[in-house]
Design a protein around this motif. Structure first.
Motif, mmCIF file in Angstrom:
data_model
loop_
_atom_site.group_PDB
_atom_site.id
_atom_site.type_symbol
_atom_site.label_atom_id
_atom_site.label_comp_id
_atom_site.label_asym_id
_atom_site.label_seq_id
_atom_site.Cartn_x
_atom_site.Cartn_y
_atom_site.Cartn_z
ATOM 1 N N VAL A 1 0.853 -1.201 0.000
ATOM 2 C CA VAL A 1 0.000 0.000 0.000
ATOM 3 C C VAL A 1 0.886 1.248 0.000
ATOM 4 O O VAL A 1 0.646 2.210 -0.751
ATOM 5 N N ARG A 2 1.934 1.195 0.782
ATOM 6 C CA ARG A 2 2.841 2.343 0.873
ATOM 7 C C ARG A 2 3.510 2.612 -0.474
ATOM 8 O O ARG A 2 3.646 3.756 -0.901
ATOM 9 N N ARG A 3 3.922 1.524 -1.155
ATOM 10 C CA ARG A 3 4.572 1.676 -2.460
ATOM 11 C C ARG A 3 3.632 2.369 -3.464
ATOM 12 O O ARG A 3 4.008 3.292 -4.166
ATOM 13 N N VAL A 4 2.375 1.907 -3.487
ATOM 14 C CA VAL A 4 1.430 2.398 -4.505
ATOM 15 C C VAL A 4 0.934 3.811 -4.177
ATOM 16 O O VAL A 4 0.891 4.686 -5.049
ATOM 17 N N LEU A 5 0.562 4.014 -2.910
ATOM 18 C CA LEU A 5 -0.118 5.279 -2.579
ATOM 19 C C LEU A 5 0.840 6.386 -2.133
ATOM 20 O O LEU A 5 0.473 7.558 -2.155
ATOM 21 N N VAL A 6 2.045 5.997 -1.707
ATOM 22 C CA VAL A 6 2.940 7.030 -1.153
ATOM 23 C C VAL A 6 4.267 7.092 -1.918
ATOM 24 O O VAL A 6 4.521 8.043 -2.654
ATOM 25 N N SER B 1 -9.669 13.655 -10.948
ATOM 26 C CA SER B 1 -8.671 14.275 -11.829
ATOM 27 C C SER B 1 -7.287 13.706 -11.501
ATOM 28 O O SER B 1 -7.102 13.037 -10.496
ATOM 29 N N ASP B 2 -6.316 14.017 -12.331
ATOM 30 C CA ASP B 2 -4.992 13.436 -12.195
ATOM 31 C C ASP B 2 -3.920 14.457 -12.552
ATOM 32 O O ASP B 2 -4.219 15.464 -13.184
ATOM 33 N N GLY B 3 -2.667 14.163 -12.224
ATOM 34 C CA GLY B 3 -1.513 14.934 -12.705
ATOM 35 C C GLY B 3 -1.589 16.400 -12.346
ATOM 36 O O GLY B 3 -2.096 16.777 -11.286
ATOM 37 N N GLN C 1 -5.878 21.856 -8.651
ATOM 38 C CA GLN C 1 -7.182 21.859 -7.948
ATOM 39 C C GLN C 1 -6.975 21.714 -6.440
ATOM 40 O O GLN C 1 -7.628 22.385 -5.652
ATOM 41 N N ARG C 2 -6.070 20.831 -6.055
ATOM 42 C CA ARG C 2 -5.887 20.565 -4.611
ATOM 43 C C ARG C 2 -5.355 21.826 -3.916
ATOM 44 O O ARG C 2 -5.763 22.159 -2.804
ATOM 45 N N GLY D 1 -0.938 9.058 1.448
ATOM 46 C CA GLY D 1 -0.097 9.760 0.477
ATOM 47 C C GLY D 1 -0.759 11.017 -0.051
ATOM 48 O O GLY D 1 -1.694 11.553 0.557
ATOM 49 N N PRO D 2 -0.277 11.510 -1.201
ATOM 50 C CA PRO D 2 -0.770 12.799 -1.705
ATOM 51 C C PRO D 2 -2.282 12.809 -1.961
ATOM 52 O O PRO D 2 -2.901 13.861 -1.878
ATOM 53 N N ARG D 3 -2.879 11.641 -2.272
ATOM 54 C CA ARG D 3 -4.317 11.630 -2.568
ATOM 55 C C ARG D 3 -5.148 11.268 -1.343
ATOM 56 O O ARG D 3 -6.317 10.866 -1.465
ATOM 57 N N LEU D 4 -4.534 11.422 -0.162
ATOM 58 C CA LEU D 4 -5.288 11.216 1.083
ATOM 59 C C LEU D 4 -6.563 12.055 1.022
ATOM 60 O O LEU D 4 -6.552 13.184 0.538
ATOM 61 N N CYS D 5 -7.646 11.515 1.565
ATOM 62 C CA CYS D 5 -8.935 12.211 1.556
ATOM 63 C C CYS D 5 -8.793 13.630 2.125
ATOM 64 O O CYS D 5 -8.303 13.811 3.237
#
Ligand code: HEM
Length: 451
Positions: A67-72, A99-101, A107-108, A394-398
């Motif tokens: 999970v850490r590898r993929v999300l962080v 959205s992505d990239g 946006q964030r 990671g960066p896409r944390l809620c």
């Protein structure tokens, strides 16, 4: 471990997993209950499983390191261009969730301030208001009546999101908008489960439902926007109306619409699902419910729970964390690998679909003692990282993580202090239905008794 062939339709097989024939035989079971199937393949094949699906090669990842590898650690390699997010974007457009990239990063940056500390204090007053209204309604209910706690939580969560982020009073319309959201999401679910679906412009019954419910959401959003023509205000909607992009342009109506629908969709069913389960779990565990009530009494004797009490409601928070462990509303997180990578020693090809299931990870017996048992004391101190990921990582944390804790803890604490909940004779915690969030099948039928 099952021995696997080395190629499915020329897709390299790099991890153990079910054979094609066995997956085909399981199709009915997968449709009926994807969680049981995920659980079964994980038990048989281990923490990284490859499904016999050629395009895209599909992997389940169920370890904290994976999970850490993929999300962080390698998050930039794993985008959201997956069938699940593409289906969701039929409702939410190109909002923050899908959205992505560089678009997502911009946006964030714009939206993050709407979730800062001051905004949460304002949220607290909306939660207190919604909670007081439910308390009035529950007080008037005959003790023999069976209520659907899940439906109460859906309406309240929608009012809270609309009130705090869009300063809009949806009290009168919440049931209808909540229903439109659920209808639209049902279609999304059906699409995400079937790889070949008719295009969204074909007038199939499902597409007609989608069109009607999206139109209902659009109408709610357009009312919110037109009410602001003179003063944008300081909430999320105000920020969206006043922000300028790198070319000094204001956002288009569609861009604002996509974000508002995203926040309505992402910000209410999730919290409501967690709260619905929390009431069911409290009904099953009266000693835990009593402890929630005693804490509230000690923290705020003879007055309603307020936002300033939140840091002191540590037991209620543990109840919410444990509820989110057993019933993580977002039970599936998916990503698409941009380039090849290694996860837990397994070669992952470019283009692979990665599935992370908080539901499965939260029940991993190497990570949790007696994983099926509801025990808030697990959260009396910090749990190891990447074992409890109801909000992703990671960066896409809620973006709504703190928002959700404030809301859920305040609701559980105040209503838990004023009411005792109980299942009707012969009923118990319903099974979970994994839709966009995990919903209690048939709602959460409970009796409520004033304490
Ligand atoms: C218990 C409640 C909630 C749960 C379990 C939850 C879960 C999640 C998860 C797992 C993600 C990450 C998805 C991924 O990585 O693919 C996410 C993202 C997101 N959530 Fe939540 N959420 C909750 C409440 C909220 C609330 C209250 C809001 C808004 C008010 C919200 C808005 C969002 C948005 C906009 C994103 C996308 C963030 C980004 O990618 O920058 N969520 N949520």
């Amino acid at each position: 471990m099952t021995k696997t062939p080395t190629h499915y339709f020329r897709t390299p097989v790099t991890a153990p997993g079910p054979l094609g024939q066995s997956m085909v035989r399981s199709m009915g079971a997968i449709r009926r209950n994807p969680l049981s199937y995920l659980n079964e393949v994980w038990r048989q094949h281990g923490d990284v499983v490859q499904f016999p699906i050629p395009r895209p090669p599909t992997y389940l990842v169920n370890s904290p390191e994976g999970v850490r590898r993929v999300l962080v650690d390698n998050a930039r390699n794993y985008g959201k261009s997956t069938i699940q997010y593409r289906a969701l974007s039929l409702v939410t457009g190109d909002g923050l969730l899908t959205s992505d990239g560089p678009t997502w990063r911009a946006q964030r940056r714009v939206l993050q301030p709407a979730f800062h500390h001051d905004a949460l204090a304002d949220l607290g007053s909306h939660v207190a208001e919604a909670t007081a209204r439910i308390a009035r309604e529950w007080k008037g209910i005959d003790e023999r009546t069976v209520i659907d706690a899940d439906a109460f939580m859906m309406n309240a969560a929608l009012e809270v999101v609309a009130g705090s982020l869009m300063s809009t009073d949806l009290t009168g319309q919440s049931a209808e908008i909540a229903a439109a959201t659920l209808e639209a999401l049902d279609v999304v679910i059906a699409r995400a489960r079937v790889p070949i679906t008719p295009p969204s412009w074909l007038p199939t019954p499902a597409n007609r439902v989608l069109k009607r419910s999206v139109a209902r959401l659009d109408a709610a959003v357009s009312t919110m926007m037109s009410a602001r023509s003179s003063d944008p205000g300081a909430d999320l909607l105000g920020m969206l109306l006043s922000v300028r992009d790198e070319n000094d342009q204001v956002l288009s109506v569609e861009e604002i619409r996509d974000q508002l629908v995203t926040f309505i969709v992402a910000g209410h069913e999730t919290v409501a699902s967690a709260l619905g389960w929390a009431w069911g779990l409290l009904a099953e565990h009266p000693t835990v419910a009593d402890a929630v009530a005693s804490e509230a009494e000690a923290v705020a004797p003879s007055r309603a729970i307020a936002y300033s009490d939140f840091p002191h409601l540590t037991y209620s928070r543990a109840v919410v964390e444990e509820t989110l462990r057993l019933y993580p509303p977002a039970w599936l997180i998916t990503r698409s690998a941009g380039s090849s990578d290694r996860i837990d020693g397994v070669e992952i090809p470019a283009g692979a679909l990665i599935i992370v299931s908080p539901w499965l990870l939260h029940r991993h017996p190497d990570l949790w003692d007696n994983p099926e048992v509801f025990d808030p004391s697990r959260f009396a101190s910090d749990v190891p990282r990447f074992t409890h990921i109801p909000f992703g990582a990671g960066p896409r944390l809620c973006i709504g993580r703190d928002f959700s804790y404030v809301e859920a803890v305040m609701v559980i604490s105040e209503l838990g202090r004023r009411f005792r909940v109980e299942f009707p004779e012969g009923q118990s915690l319903p099974p979970g239905e994994p839709l966009v969030t995990i919903r209690p099948s048939g709602g959460m039928p409970l009796h409520v008794h004033p304490r």
